[in-house]
Write an enzyme that holds these catalytic residues in place. Sequence first.
Site, PDB file in Angstrom:
ATOM      1  N   SER A   1     -15.142   2.864   7.820  1.00 24.17           N
ATOM      2  CA  SER A   1     -14.583   1.291   7.951  1.00 24.17           C
ATOM      3  C   SER A   1     -15.976   0.579   8.317  1.00 24.17           C
ATOM      4  O   SER A   1     -16.861   0.442   7.963  1.00 24.17           O
ATOM      5  CB  SER A   1     -13.214   1.184   8.595  1.00 24.17           C
ATOM      6  OG  SER A   1     -12.665   0.142   8.301  1.00 24.17           O
TER       7      SER A   1
ATOM      8  N   ARG B   1      -1.795  -7.291  13.474  1.00 20.14           N
ATOM      9  CA  ARG B   1      -1.715  -6.026  13.407  1.00 20.14           C
ATOM     10  C   ARG B   1      -0.749  -5.135  12.385  1.00 20.14           C
ATOM     11  O   ARG B   1      -1.239  -4.215  11.571  1.00 20.14           O
ATOM     12  CB  ARG B   1      -1.540  -5.158  14.635  1.00 20.14           C
ATOM     13  CG  ARG B   1      -1.824  -3.840  14.821  1.00 20.14           C
ATOM     14  CD  ARG B   1      -3.042  -3.223  14.743  1.00 20.14           C
ATOM     15  NE  ARG B   1      -3.084  -1.750  14.923  1.00 20.14           N
ATOM     16  CZ  ARG B   1      -4.333  -1.139  14.695  1.00 20.14           C
ATOM     17  NH1 ARG B   1      -5.293  -1.790  14.159  1.00 20.14           N
ATOM     18  NH2 ARG B   1      -4.548   0.003  14.992  1.00 20.14           N
TER      19      ARG B   1
ATOM     20  N   ASP C   1      -7.849   4.953  -0.959  1.00 21.39           N
ATOM     21  CA  ASP C   1      -8.054   3.827   0.021  1.00 21.39           C
ATOM     22  C   ASP C   1      -8.111   2.704  -0.942  1.00 21.39           C
ATOM     23  O   ASP C   1      -9.161   2.644  -1.693  1.00 21.39           O
ATOM     24  CB  ASP C   1      -9.673   4.165   0.695  1.00 21.39           C
ATOM     25  CG  ASP C   1     -10.050   3.154   1.566  1.00 21.39           C
ATOM     26  OD1 ASP C   1      -9.425   2.068   1.768  1.00 21.39           O
ATOM     27  OD2 ASP C   1     -11.047   3.355   2.254  1.00 21.39           O
TER      28      ASP C   1
ATOM     29  N   HIS D   1      -7.030   4.474   3.556  1.00 21.04           N
ATOM     30  CA  HIS D   1      -8.098   4.202   4.114  1.00 21.04           C
ATOM     31  C   HIS D   1      -8.216   4.946   5.597  1.00 21.04           C
ATOM     32  O   HIS D   1      -9.358   5.456   5.695  1.00 21.04           O
ATOM     33  CB  HIS D   1      -8.183   2.495   4.528  1.00 21.04           C
ATOM     34  CG  HIS D   1      -9.336   2.290   5.158  1.00 21.04           C
ATOM     35  ND1 HIS D   1     -10.594   2.179   4.597  1.00 21.04           N
ATOM     36  CD2 HIS D   1      -9.308   1.771   6.597  1.00 21.04           C
ATOM     37  CE1 HIS D   1     -11.388   2.006   5.740  1.00 21.04           C
ATOM     38  NE2 HIS D   1     -11.041   1.356   6.765  1.00 21.04           N
ATOM     39  N   ASP D   2      -7.020   5.037   6.243  1.00 24.10           N
ATOM     40  CA  ASP D   2      -7.180   5.782   7.437  1.00 24.10           C
ATOM     41  C   ASP D   2      -7.661   7.328   7.396  1.00 24.10           C
ATOM     42  O   ASP D   2      -7.425   8.019   8.572  1.00 24.10           O
ATOM     43  CB  ASP D   2      -5.788   5.730   8.351  1.00 24.10           C
ATOM     44  CG  ASP D   2      -5.833   4.575   9.178  1.00 24.10           C
ATOM     45  OD1 ASP D   2      -6.805   3.950   9.289  1.00 24.10           O
ATOM     46  OD2 ASP D   2      -4.732   4.187  10.115  1.00 24.10           O
TER      47      ASP D   2
END
Lengths: 399, 399
Positions: free
Chosen positions: A169, A239, A335, A368-369
């Site tokens: 990232s 968040r 992602d 993405h994670d």
Amino acid sequence: MSVIRVEIEGAASRAEAIRREADEPHSELVRFGAEKPLRLDAGVDLSPFQIAYKTYGTLNAERSNAILVCHALTGDQYLIGEHPATGKPGWWETMVGPGKPIDTERFFVICPNVLGSCMGTTGPASKTAGGEPYGLSLPLVTIGDMVRAQAMLLDHLGIESLLCATGGSMGGMQALQWAASYPKRVFAALPIACAARHSAQNIAFHEVGRQAVMADPDWRNGRYLIEGTSPRRGLAVARMAAHITYLSDSALHRKFGRELQDRKALTFGFDADFQVESYLRHQGSIFVERFDANSYLYITRAMDYFDLAADYGGVLANAFRGAKTRICVVSFTSDWLFPTSDARQIVHALNAAGASVSFAEIVTDKGHDAFLLEEPELFEIVRGFLKAAARARGLKAKG
Amino acid sequence: MSVIRVEIEGAASRAEAIRREADEPHSELVRFGAEKPLRLDAGVDLSPFQIAYKTYGTLNAERSNAILVCHALTGDQYLIGEHPATGKPGWWETMVGPGKPIDTERFFVICPNVLGSCMGTTGPASKTAGGEPYGLSLPLVTIGDMVRAQAMLLDHLGIESLLCATGGSMGGMQALQWAASYPKRVFAALPIACAARHSAQNIAFHEVGRQAVMADPDWRNGRYLIEGTSPRRGLAVARMAAHITYLSDSALHRKFGRELQDRKALTFGFDADFQVESYLRHQGSIFVERFDANSYLYITRAMDYFDLAADYGGVLANAFRGAKTRICVVSFTSDWLFPTSDARQIVHALNAAGASVSFAEIVTDKGHDAFLLEEPELFEIVRGFLKAAARARGLKAKG
């Protein structure tokens, strides 16, 4: 400059631990004084400033086995082991450690907290010479600034050239910036789940997060530390919105679907009926315990500003022209924050520049994670790429 | 029940116009009294309540040419013509009108404001018998409740059976619910860009929006109308986050890319440097002028609760078993809020139920909002489907 090492023991509370961590990190610290200002892309000098960092493993005699790990937006220098403020495991336990893909028995791993963050490196919560927190009086920082500061850290450590710069990232953005800014100082680079420029959609999501923080009356125009408030609600909303983008539709479906949280039927109210709501609220509430709201503004802005080609006449290939750095670019199929199309742009530019480049798109539904999670194919790629780079650089094979 | 028609003239300001619109809509209004309560899925009766609606075109002598258009989350009954509160064109100008795909020279179009909304139909901003706004004391409403209320409206209008029920997004959910709840009252249904159940990711985005509203201190636990405040900042953040999901990555890239807003260089600050930021802020600020924050909570919740299969033993096909309604399902390739996979689930269930079903996936980069935009292929499909339905029902061809 001076070097300090401080240990935090028996902090009264987690919040207190975080406050103390910001002032006196449970990690190495280097302070650069007036003789070593950092020229920021904003056009001003930052001085004095400090970098908090952790190292893992041992630097070899040739100083040729150093790997720089660059962290993501809300990450920090605590790659492995218990986090001194949160008590949780480090953010890259899966990847870094003895016998792990980034093997600390073989490599010397350096992980600095980025400029603008809140875990010891200078950021908006740091105090000015006057003794008050910067707040919004800190100039905006960029990915380029973060990397220039890291280069000063390497000078301080006496490391002329890294074996590899890597990260996922925003960490991948830094790895790319390293390859562009300091091609002779990085033998290899391994950017994961990133892009050479932040997309309109990603800027949009970041802007939502910033507006959520700034909409909180307790933000006080960034002066909340001075005024004794905390924009917790706004930061939690920011968040929550961001967290959705780190996962994938299918991962959310697999993990939560429409399962209810501790109840057998819908309550016809606004409580967290669904597990996914409860999970998101939890992500928001634990985040505000560990992160500074102004740092969130600064670092999201740094990512938005990232556009590597813009610094090279609009041609991304020019950023890598003539570079000898060997680069492996990794993306994940699910992602949608940094989709494979972003990775391909980097790979095309590297090929156009005649660079040594390989590319892996990993099939996963984790979104993405995925770079933070158990992803065996990623481990194999990182292990193999580092092994080959080490061999090419003439490092001795591991005992 | 009683029927009232009120015109608003010369409202002092747009905000005032909206307030008055909620009380006295610029449209038809039907009030259902104590003798006609609406039994809600929450298990309680709503009584009295009212529905504001607009009609376009003329009902034929056989009462067989009525098309119900169901609006999306923040839509309303103003399909075409100047909106009485905002002064802007109606939300489906592209689709509805003389000679348009939903041809008001041939069809009688009914568009009711949904239950829980704020444009005249009973919602949280409506006043209770005691004279104060409901706020959160209004029971939660569902898509099923909205449709049952619409059925009462059709009874009132003397329409036994619709030629078609249609709509996009939440409007499509209502069209599906119509086909499931009242198969004998809908000859055809045309759900666009929707799903038979709300996904975990979509619930998550809605939850972020609700948390943004509730985090605003001016929300006052939903009592802002009584206390004279307005959770504008929270609602604007909610709208911004949602708005991103209505577009697509490629549409945002095409429209904005990384273009700067009225400046030639980055300002190294938190102003809206990028056009996409400026656009999003604008979307947030105009939305709070026209929409009630509590309505936003109620209607997002109604969508989250939507799971058509759950009401039929968990088998979606059972919702349509034996139904004679002819259904055309439409999805858009770049819609990531209601992706084509959601549409396919509906189509599979309809096929399993032996229903008459057709399916069109339209290639576009416009994302979820494509149903509101200039999309010629969609126009052709709607025109063709309605023409065939009208022919099958024995309507005379258009003069």
